[in-house]
Design an enzyme around this catalytic site. Structure first.
Site, PDB file in Angstrom:
ATOM      1  N   TYR A  30       0.825  -1.203   0.000  1.00 36.59           N
ATOM      2  CA  TYR A  30       0.000   0.000   0.000  1.00 36.59           C
ATOM      3  C   TYR A  30       0.857   1.250   0.000  1.00 36.59           C
ATOM      4  O   TYR A  30       2.075   1.174   0.150  1.00 36.59           O
ATOM      5  CB  TYR A  30      -0.964  -0.014   1.199  1.00 36.59           C
ATOM      6  CG  TYR A  30      -0.330   0.290   2.539  1.00 36.59           C
ATOM      7  CD1 TYR A  30       0.510  -0.632   3.173  1.00 36.59           C
ATOM      8  CD2 TYR A  30      -0.563   1.504   3.178  1.00 36.59           C
ATOM      9  CE1 TYR A  30       1.084  -0.341   4.407  1.00 36.59           C
ATOM     10  CE2 TYR A  30       0.017   1.803   4.417  1.00 36.59           C
ATOM     11  CZ  TYR A  30       0.828   0.870   5.017  1.00 36.59           C
ATOM     12  OH  TYR A  30       1.410   1.164   6.227  1.00 36.59           O
ATOM     13  N   ARG A  49       8.293   4.574  -4.492  1.00 35.76           N
ATOM     14  CA  ARG A  49       8.305   3.662  -3.346  1.00 35.76           C
ATOM     15  C   ARG A  49       7.302   2.535  -3.557  1.00 35.76           C
ATOM     16  O   ARG A  49       7.558   1.387  -3.187  1.00 35.76           O
ATOM     17  CB  ARG A  49       8.020   4.422  -2.049  1.00 35.76           C
ATOM     18  CG  ARG A  49       8.152   3.530  -0.818  1.00 35.76           C
ATOM     19  CD  ARG A  49       8.077   4.323   0.466  1.00 35.76           C
ATOM     20  NE  ARG A  49       6.749   4.868   0.691  1.00 35.76           N
ATOM     21  CZ  ARG A  49       6.427   5.652   1.726  1.00 35.76           C
ATOM     22  NH1 ARG A  49       7.335   5.975   2.617  1.00 35.76           N
ATOM     23  NH2 ARG A  49       5.204   6.106   1.862  1.00 35.76           N
ATOM     24  N   ARG A  97      -7.367 -20.714  -2.008  1.00 36.02           N
ATOM     25  CA  ARG A  97      -6.320 -20.507  -1.002  1.00 36.02           C
ATOM     26  C   ARG A  97      -5.146 -21.463  -1.203  1.00 36.02           C
ATOM     27  O   ARG A  97      -5.305 -22.687  -1.141  1.00 36.02           O
ATOM     28  CB  ARG A  97      -6.886 -20.684   0.415  1.00 36.02           C
ATOM     29  CG  ARG A  97      -5.868 -20.294   1.476  1.00 36.02           C
ATOM     30  CD  ARG A  97      -6.368 -20.489   2.903  1.00 36.02           C
ATOM     31  NE  ARG A  97      -5.355 -20.079   3.868  1.00 36.02           N
ATOM     32  CZ  ARG A  97      -4.271 -20.799   4.168  1.00 36.02           C
ATOM     33  NH1 ARG A  97      -4.070 -21.974   3.619  1.00 36.02           N
ATOM     34  NH2 ARG A  97      -3.379 -20.328   5.028  1.00 36.02           N
ATOM     35  N   HIS A  99      -0.618 -20.975  -0.764  1.00 33.50           N
ATOM     36  CA  HIS A  99       0.455 -19.986  -0.559  1.00 33.50           C
ATOM     37  C   HIS A  99       1.091 -19.564  -1.880  1.00 33.50           C
ATOM     38  O   HIS A  99       1.444 -18.413  -2.061  1.00 33.50           O
ATOM     39  CB  HIS A  99       1.542 -20.549   0.362  1.00 33.50           C
ATOM     40  CG  HIS A  99       1.125 -20.630   1.799  1.00 33.50           C
ATOM     41  ND1 HIS A  99       0.029 -21.359   2.212  1.00 33.50           N
ATOM     42  CD2 HIS A  99       1.643 -20.084   2.917  1.00 33.50           C
ATOM     43  CE1 HIS A  99      -0.101 -21.250   3.525  1.00 33.50           C
ATOM     44  NE2 HIS A  99       0.866 -20.475   3.979  1.00 33.50           N
ATOM     45  N   LYS A 144       6.373  -1.656   1.919  1.00 35.77           N
ATOM     46  CA  LYS A 144       5.184  -1.151   2.612  1.00 35.77           C
ATOM     47  C   LYS A 144       4.069  -2.188   2.438  1.00 35.77           C
ATOM     48  O   LYS A 144       3.162  -2.038   1.606  1.00 35.77           O
ATOM     49  CB  LYS A 144       4.804   0.227   2.038  1.00 35.77           C
ATOM     50  CG  LYS A 144       4.026   1.093   3.009  1.00 35.77           C
ATOM     51  CD  LYS A 144       4.074   2.549   2.594  1.00 35.77           C
ATOM     52  CE  LYS A 144       3.093   3.422   3.340  1.00 35.77           C
ATOM     53  NZ  LYS A 144       3.192   3.423   4.793  1.00 35.77           N
ATOM     54  N   GLU A 176      12.732   2.832  13.639  1.00 38.08           N
ATOM     55  CA  GLU A 176      11.723   3.846  13.289  1.00 38.08           C
ATOM     56  C   GLU A 176      10.589   3.756  14.298  1.00 38.08           C
ATOM     57  O   GLU A 176      10.738   3.107  15.338  1.00 38.08           O
ATOM     58  CB  GLU A 176      11.223   3.616  11.860  1.00 38.08           C
ATOM     59  CG  GLU A 176      10.615   2.235  11.649  1.00 38.08           C
ATOM     60  CD  GLU A 176      10.142   1.981  10.219  1.00 38.08           C
ATOM     61  OE1 GLU A 176       9.909   2.935   9.460  1.00 38.08           O
ATOM     62  OE2 GLU A 176       9.989   0.795   9.873  1.00 38.08           O
ATOM     63  N   LEU A 200      11.110   1.699   6.872  1.00 36.02           N
ATOM     64  CA  LEU A 200      10.461   2.207   5.676  1.00 36.02           C
ATOM     65  C   LEU A 200      11.169   3.499   5.247  1.00 36.02           C
ATOM     66  O   LEU A 200      11.382   4.379   6.077  1.00 36.02           O
ATOM     67  CB  LEU A 200       8.983   2.513   5.961  1.00 36.02           C
ATOM     68  CG  LEU A 200       8.203   2.894   4.704  1.00 36.02           C
ATOM     69  CD1 LEU A 200       7.858   1.649   3.895  1.00 36.02           C
ATOM     70  CD2 LEU A 200       6.941   3.664   5.048  1.00 36.02           C
TER      71      LEU A 200
END
Ligand code: PMP
Length: 288
Positions: A30, A49, A97, A99, A144, A176, A200
């Site tokens: 995101y 990014r 489903r 992986h 992110k 951070e 990040l």
């Protein structure tokens, strides 16, 4: 209004299937992009990014930068508020489903915009409190990722004691905040931890370092020990939504004088001036 998979629709009408890999595995990335006077701020940097995050999870970017810019501008126009923050979210789509990556499955793309309020003036005047905790996240914090469970648990530690943020320490060094970058000031020098896979790469972090460089503020990018955090003269927190904030209480101990410091005041003014220049300028720094 939000954007979901090619359509602008009201938030209440937006649904995704339960087998979306974002829901099942947290398999997605995101971005959060502030828009001031309806102009996305540092758009090119946010889109770069985003590309880094997508590369980190091996997911193809569904749009070019020009397409992203166009979508974001449409969404901003459809929502209220001169200042908004855009949340955009891409998952590896809907599949049985398993992986392993699904083959030929389109990603899910969701974008929403909310009003962006500046941090309360009282908090800027008094400073905020923070606590410290061991950074127990994975070691790709430069991505992110939407799988934010460790960040959620770490932030809640702060909320539980009415603090604003949890400052994270890994192997004795500052990384951070749970949802922010952290700087300290020591002997009038602004210190920032170096970018690595353990944090990040904040867009606001970059702006603050650029402002320091352009305005002759002594600064150094280097590892910051836990001991240095505890004896810092100032601690500053940055993020796209919180901008730049002073931390004046750490683990219930006053930071420096216990009041927001001089470097905070200077950087805060510089940041507001920089935003004002952005608002007067071009709609974004993104040409392609
Ligand atoms: N670190 C983490 C873990 C974050 O969630 C955020 C907020 N997105 C930041 C740093 C600050 O990044 P930015 O300045 O780009 O908002």
């Amino acid at each position: 209004m939000i954007y979901l998979n090619g359509k602008f629709i009201p938030l209440e009408e937006a649904y995704i299937p339960v087998l979306d890999r974002g829901f099942i595995f947290g398999d997605g990335v995101y971005e959060v992009i502030p828009a001031y006077s309806r102009k996305p701020f540092r758009l090119e940097e946010h889109l770069n990014r985003l590309q880094h995050s997508l590369d980190g999870i091996r997911l193809k970017n569904p749009f070019s930068n020009a397409e992203w810019k166009n979508l974001l501008e449409q969404l901003i126009a459809k929502n209220n508020g001169e200042d908004q923050y855009i949340y955009l979210h891409i998952t590896r789509g809907v599949a049985k489903r398993d992986h392993a990556f699904p083959v030929n499955v389109p990603p899910t793309v969701f974008i929403m915009s909310n009003p962006l309020l500046p941090p309360p003036v009282e908090l800027l005047a008094s400073g905020a409190s923070a606590i410290t905790a061991i950074d127990n996240r994975w070691i790709r914090c430069d991505v992110k990722a939407i799988s934010l469970l460790p960040n959620v648990l770490l932030r809640q530690l702060a909320v539980d004691v009415h603090a604003l943020e949890t400052i994270l320490i890994r192997d004795g060094f500052l990384t951070e905040g749970a949802a922010s970058n952290i700087f300290i000031v020591s002997n009038n020098v602004l210190l920032a931890p170096p970018k690595s896979h353990l944090m990040l790469p904040g867009i606001t972090y970059d702006v603050v370092l650029e402002l320091a460089a352009a305005n002759g503020i002594p600064h150094e990018i280097r590892q910051i020990s836990e001991h240095e955090i505890r004896k810092a003269d100032e601690i500053l927190l940055t993020s796209s939504t919180k901008e730049i904030m002073p931390i004046t209480l750490l683990d219930n101990q006053a930071v420096g004088s216990g009041r927001p410091g001089e470097l905070f005041a200077r950087l805060h003014t510089l940041y507001q001036d920089y935003k004002a220049t952005h608002m007067r300028g071009r709609s974004c720094g993104c040409d392609n």
